[in-house]
Design an enzyme around this catalytic site. Structure first.
Site, PDB file in Angstrom:
ATOM      1  N   LYS A   9    -102.969  77.940  14.087  1.00 37.63           N
ATOM      2  CA  LYS A   9    -103.079  77.995  12.632  1.00 37.63           C
ATOM      3  C   LYS A   9    -103.053  76.613  11.977  1.00 37.63           C
ATOM      4  O   LYS A   9    -103.740  76.357  10.997  1.00 37.63           O
ATOM      5  CB  LYS A   9    -101.944  78.853  12.055  1.00 37.63           C
ATOM      6  CG  LYS A   9    -102.000  79.000  10.534  1.00 37.63           C
ATOM      7  CD  LYS A   9    -100.869  79.877  10.039  1.00 37.63           C
ATOM      8  CE  LYS A   9    -100.896  79.979   8.514  1.00 37.63           C
ATOM      9  NZ  LYS A   9    -100.532  78.734   7.853  1.00 37.63           N
TER      10      LYS A   9
ATOM     11  N   TRP B 170    -110.061  70.120  -2.420  1.00 36.24           N
ATOM     12  CA  TRP B 170    -110.160  69.527  -1.085  1.00 36.24           C
ATOM     13  C   TRP B 170    -110.922  68.203  -1.156  1.00 36.24           C
ATOM     14  O   TRP B 170    -110.548  67.222  -0.527  1.00 36.24           O
ATOM     15  CB  TRP B 170    -110.853  70.493  -0.121  1.00 36.24           C
ATOM     16  CG  TRP B 170    -110.819  70.033   1.300  1.00 36.24           C
ATOM     17  CD1 TRP B 170    -109.860  70.300   2.241  1.00 36.24           C
ATOM     18  CD2 TRP B 170    -111.783  69.188   1.952  1.00 36.24           C
ATOM     19  NE1 TRP B 170    -110.159  69.689   3.430  1.00 36.24           N
ATOM     20  CE2 TRP B 170    -111.333  68.988   3.283  1.00 36.24           C
ATOM     21  CE3 TRP B 170    -112.973  68.576   1.543  1.00 36.24           C
ATOM     22  CZ2 TRP B 170    -112.040  68.213   4.214  1.00 36.24           C
ATOM     23  CZ3 TRP B 170    -113.683  67.802   2.457  1.00 36.24           C
ATOM     24  CH2 TRP B 170    -113.206  67.626   3.777  1.00 36.24           C
TER      25      TRP B 170
ATOM     26  N   ARG C 209     -93.256  75.756   1.660  1.00 36.27           N
ATOM     27  CA  ARG C 209     -92.488  76.031   2.881  1.00 36.27           C
ATOM     28  C   ARG C 209     -92.675  74.899   3.889  1.00 36.27           C
ATOM     29  O   ARG C 209     -93.663  74.190   3.870  1.00 36.27           O
ATOM     30  CB  ARG C 209     -92.949  77.340   3.514  1.00 36.27           C
ATOM     31  CG  ARG C 209     -92.625  78.577   2.693  1.00 36.27           C
ATOM     32  CD  ARG C 209     -93.245  79.807   3.328  1.00 36.27           C
ATOM     33  NE  ARG C 209     -94.692  79.714   3.353  1.00 36.27           N
ATOM     34  CZ  ARG C 209     -95.478  80.434   4.139  1.00 36.27           C
ATOM     35  NH1 ARG C 209     -94.958  81.285   5.006  1.00 36.27           N
ATOM     36  NH2 ARG C 209     -96.782  80.307   4.085  1.00 36.27           N
TER      37      ARG C 209
ATOM     38  N   PHE D 286    -116.230  75.194  -0.458  1.00 37.52           N
ATOM     39  CA  PHE D 286    -116.583  74.526   0.797  1.00 37.52           C
ATOM     40  C   PHE D 286    -117.963  73.895   0.645  1.00 37.52           C
ATOM     41  O   PHE D 286    -118.785  74.352  -0.172  1.00 37.52           O
ATOM     42  CB  PHE D 286    -116.616  75.528   1.957  1.00 37.52           C
ATOM     43  CG  PHE D 286    -115.287  75.746   2.623  1.00 37.52           C
ATOM     44  CD1 PHE D 286    -115.071  75.343   3.931  1.00 37.52           C
ATOM     45  CD2 PHE D 286    -114.233  76.362   1.941  1.00 37.52           C
ATOM     46  CE1 PHE D 286    -113.849  75.545   4.552  1.00 37.52           C
ATOM     47  CE2 PHE D 286    -113.014  76.567   2.551  1.00 37.52           C
ATOM     48  CZ  PHE D 286    -112.825  76.164   3.862  1.00 37.52           C
TER      49      PHE D 286
ATOM     50  N   LYS E 185    -104.685  78.135   0.674  1.00 37.61           N
ATOM     51  CA  LYS E 185    -103.630  78.446  -0.293  1.00 37.61           C
ATOM     52  C   LYS E 185    -102.747  77.235  -0.571  1.00 37.61           C
ATOM     53  O   LYS E 185    -102.484  76.898  -1.726  1.00 37.61           O
ATOM     54  CB  LYS E 185    -102.815  79.619   0.258  1.00 37.61           C
ATOM     55  CG  LYS E 185    -101.970  80.336  -0.761  1.00 37.61           C
ATOM     56  CD  LYS E 185    -101.557  81.708  -0.283  1.00 37.61           C
ATOM     57  CE  LYS E 185    -100.700  81.687   0.966  1.00 37.61           C
ATOM     58  NZ  LYS E 185    -101.352  81.634   2.255  1.00 37.61           N
TER      59      LYS E 185
ATOM     60  N   PHE F 107     -99.807  83.989   3.628  1.00 42.38           N
ATOM     61  CA  PHE F 107    -100.889  84.940   3.901  1.00 42.38           C
ATOM     62  C   PHE F 107    -101.396  85.597   2.611  1.00 42.38           C
ATOM     63  O   PHE F 107    -101.328  84.996   1.549  1.00 42.38           O
ATOM     64  CB  PHE F 107    -100.459  85.963   4.952  1.00 42.38           C
ATOM     65  CG  PHE F 107    -100.128  85.349   6.283  1.00 42.38           C
ATOM     66  CD1 PHE F 107    -101.010  84.478   6.899  1.00 42.38           C
ATOM     67  CD2 PHE F 107     -98.926  85.616   6.921  1.00 42.38           C
ATOM     68  CE1 PHE F 107    -100.710  83.889   8.130  1.00 42.38           C
ATOM     69  CE2 PHE F 107     -98.617  85.048   8.150  1.00 42.38           C
ATOM     70  CZ  PHE F 107     -99.514  84.189   8.753  1.00 42.38           C
TER      71      PHE F 107
ATOM     72  N   ALA G 111     -94.627  85.123   6.782  1.00 46.61           N
ATOM     73  CA  ALA G 111     -94.828  86.223   5.840  1.00 46.61           C
ATOM     74  C   ALA G 111     -95.289  87.505   6.515  1.00 46.61           C
ATOM     75  O   ALA G 111     -95.219  88.571   5.907  1.00 46.61           O
ATOM     76  CB  ALA G 111     -95.844  85.816   4.766  1.00 46.61           C
TER      77      ALA G 111
ATOM     78  N   THR H  55    -103.502  74.117   0.049  1.00 45.56           N
ATOM     79  CA  THR H  55    -104.369  73.093  -0.542  1.00 45.56           C
ATOM     80  C   THR H  55    -104.528  73.331  -2.040  1.00 45.56           C
ATOM     81  O   THR H  55    -104.448  72.397  -2.847  1.00 45.56           O
ATOM     82  CB  THR H  55    -105.754  73.112   0.149  1.00 45.56           C
ATOM     83  OG1 THR H  55    -105.565  72.906   1.556  1.00 45.56           O
ATOM     84  CG2 THR H  55    -106.662  72.037  -0.404  1.00 45.56           C
TER      85      THR H  55
END
Length: 556
Positions: free
Chosen positions: A106, A410, A95, A382, A72, A302, A274, A74
């Site tokens: 995480k 990415w 954030r 990916f 998210k 999230f 969150a 990224t």
């Protein structure tokens, strides 16, 4: 071997923060520098911005997270870079990372690959000291509260009915429930206490919903800390320390400005979880971006069942924000896991499982549609994704009428999201009918049920006897008209983190309610969600080190 996020970040030649700020029209005198590559916007400049018109607001959310990752942050960074590539004056509002997840499992919150915010080591560690200030302000309350009891208890506080906890920005399960004041009487009154992680504290939530320093001081004054022996509420204003708390926060309330790998400006400010709090960066930073840029890209923590719901039902309601578009991020890997594939088998092609996992994506799309907002599905690619899987997912989106874009941020940075950026621009030009999902005048039970049934897809909501007694007390105190902030596992639409996909016919159990009067909402705790996480068997801290030159390794 692919480079790590840290290696990519360390290879980037950063521009002085004054030069980055100048790109968006921020004069050097409006900056309060914290070294060469990060700074804060001044009070006076933020006030000056308020008279300017606002640009478009884009929210980035996601499906329920899995160990496979969704990307998210990224996507938020890559989309912002892509909009700038297309010549759109764009900023991102993110954030601040918490040290708990950084050292735990995480990870950080600065994006990944070639869609990152830098200096990532600084941002993920101490940054500009905001987390320390929040921790200090919070623990000042606890220290003064216990001191008041020790010094004769003039407020008649019942030590067994203290609602305010200490905090620490670390995953430390041993602090969830402790006994303080043990030993000699000079050590204070012995009582049971506990710690929250800093990002779950009400001080953090209040910071992120405040409009300015005086508003923050008023929110501090309204915080509930305890009840008296005869059941009357005790607030921070009764302790008389809201001014001291605001003084501690005088710098922390200012938004932090940094840059992406492509040298575009980003405001990073505040970091509530969150799954516990409301999961959005500060209102101050978001509004500053809206006044400075034509497009602001922000994210909420999230999946859409948590971050987006709270962004749209709490933050936008309080701040008077009107979003223009929503990006829903998913990965083929995560969809396969929602479709029943074990984590260790996700590299194997499995179109059938991926399509089964799309049910989770479908529910989050449904949620955003209920808010009346235009959306697009961003598939964060990916290297292990196969042509058949990508084609099948594109067909699923097309057949169900969901706009989508394959995102390669990415690997390619802003160049990897030009299609997504153009589609988002088009969405922002549409009229929309955004409105919160519920009216705050509904009862506490009705508001909880609205979220559980409309957003999670629950069939029923059950309130424990404790929760029912709390609702009765809150209504008697006049606290029943606030929005609800659901504390729920992020891993599932249910309150059981092991149930993936899109479960049906389930019940949400509310075990406890907590009034966050300074933040302005009531927290409803469900399932086994905790406000102080623990560390995993192999914490990320074990992989981290620093050499004699001061170079950090193993961060991410």
């Amino acid at each position: 071997m692919a480079k790590t996020d840290l290696e990519i970040a360390q290879e980037t030649k950063l521009e002085p923060i004054a030069k980055v700020a100048a790109k968006i029209g921020i004069p050097e005198e409006a900056l309060e520098p914290y070294g060469k590559y990060k700074g804060k916007l001044s009070f006076d400049y933020i006030r000056e911005l308020e008279s300017r018109p606002e640009g478009k607001l884009i929210l980035v959310t996601a499906i329920n997270p899995t160990k496979a990752g969704e990307g998210k942050s990224t996507t938020t960074v890559g989309l912002g870079d892509a909009l700038n590539v297309l010549g759109k004056k764009t900023m991102m509002a993110l954030r601040e990372p918490s040290l708990g997840p950084v050292f735990g499992l995480k990870g950080g919150a600065t994006g990944g690959g070639y869609a990152q915010v830098v200096p990532m080591e600084d941002i993920n560690l101490h940054f500009t000291g905001d987390m320390h200030a929040i921790t200090t302000a919070n623990n000042l309350v606890s220290a003064c509260l216990d001191n008041s009891i020790y010094q004769g208890n003039p407020l008649n506080i019942d030590p067994e009915r203290i609602t305010f906890k200490r905090c620490l920005d670390m995953n430390d399960r041993t602090l969830r429930q402790i006994t303080i004041g043990q030993g000699s009487k000079v050590n204070g009154v012995e009582r049971v206490d506990g710690f929250n992680i800093t990002v779950a504290s009400e001080v953090m939530a209040a910071l992120c919903l405040a409009n300015d320093l005086m508003d923050l001081k008023e929110r501090f004054a309204n915080m509930l800390v305890a009840f008296t022996y005869d059941g009357k509420p005790v607030y921070v204003r009764d302790l008389g320390i809201q001014g001291a708390m605001a003084m501690v926060m005088k710098d922390a309330i200012l938004p932090n400005i940094v840059q992406t790998l492509e040298h575009n400006p980003v405001l990073i400010h505040g970091g509530p979880f969150a799954n516990i709090a409301h999961g959005c960066n500060s209102v101050i930073a978001t509004k500053a971006c809206l006044h400075l840029a034509d497009y602001t890209v922000t994210e909420a923590g999230f999946g859409a069942d948590l971050g987006a719901e709270k962004f749209l039902d709490i933050k936008c309601r309080f701040a008077g924000l009107h979003p223009n578009a929503v990006v829903i991020v998913a990965t083929i890997r995560a969809l396969k896991q929602h479709g029943g594939v074990a984590f260790e088998d996700l590299k194997e092609e499995n179109v059938e499982a991926m399509l089964a996992g799309c049910e989770n994506l479908a529910k989050h799309i449904d949620t955003i549609q209920q808010f009346g907002l235009p959306y697009i599905v961003a598939i964060n690619e990916f290297a292990t994704d196969t042509e058949k899987e990508i084609e099948a997912l594109e067909n699923w989106c097309q057949e169900n009428g969901h706009p989508m874009s394959l995102s390669q941020v990415w690997a390619k940075g802003g160049q990897g999201a030009l299609d997504l950026a153009q589609k988002v621009i088009d969405l922002c030009d549409q009229e929309n009918n955004y409105a919160p999902l519920y009216d705050t005048d509904l009862t506490i039970e009705e508001k909880v049920e609205a979220i559980a049934k409309k957003v999670y897809g629950a069939e029923n909501v059950v309130f424990t006897e404790e929760a029912q007694a709390q609702i009765k007390e809150f209504n008697a105190m006049g606290w029943g008209k606030m929005p609800i902030c659901m504390a729920k596992t992020q891993m599932s639409l249910t309150d059981d983190g092991s149930k993936m996909g899109r479960p049906k016919g389930f019940t949400i159990t509310v075990r406890e309610l907590r009034p966050s009067l300074g933040a302005g909402f009531i927290v409803a705790l469900t399932g086994k969600v905790l406000t102080m996480p623990g560390l995993p068997v192999h914490p990320s801290a074990l992989n981290m080190d620093i050499d004699q030159e001061g170079t950090i390794v193993g961060l991410f």
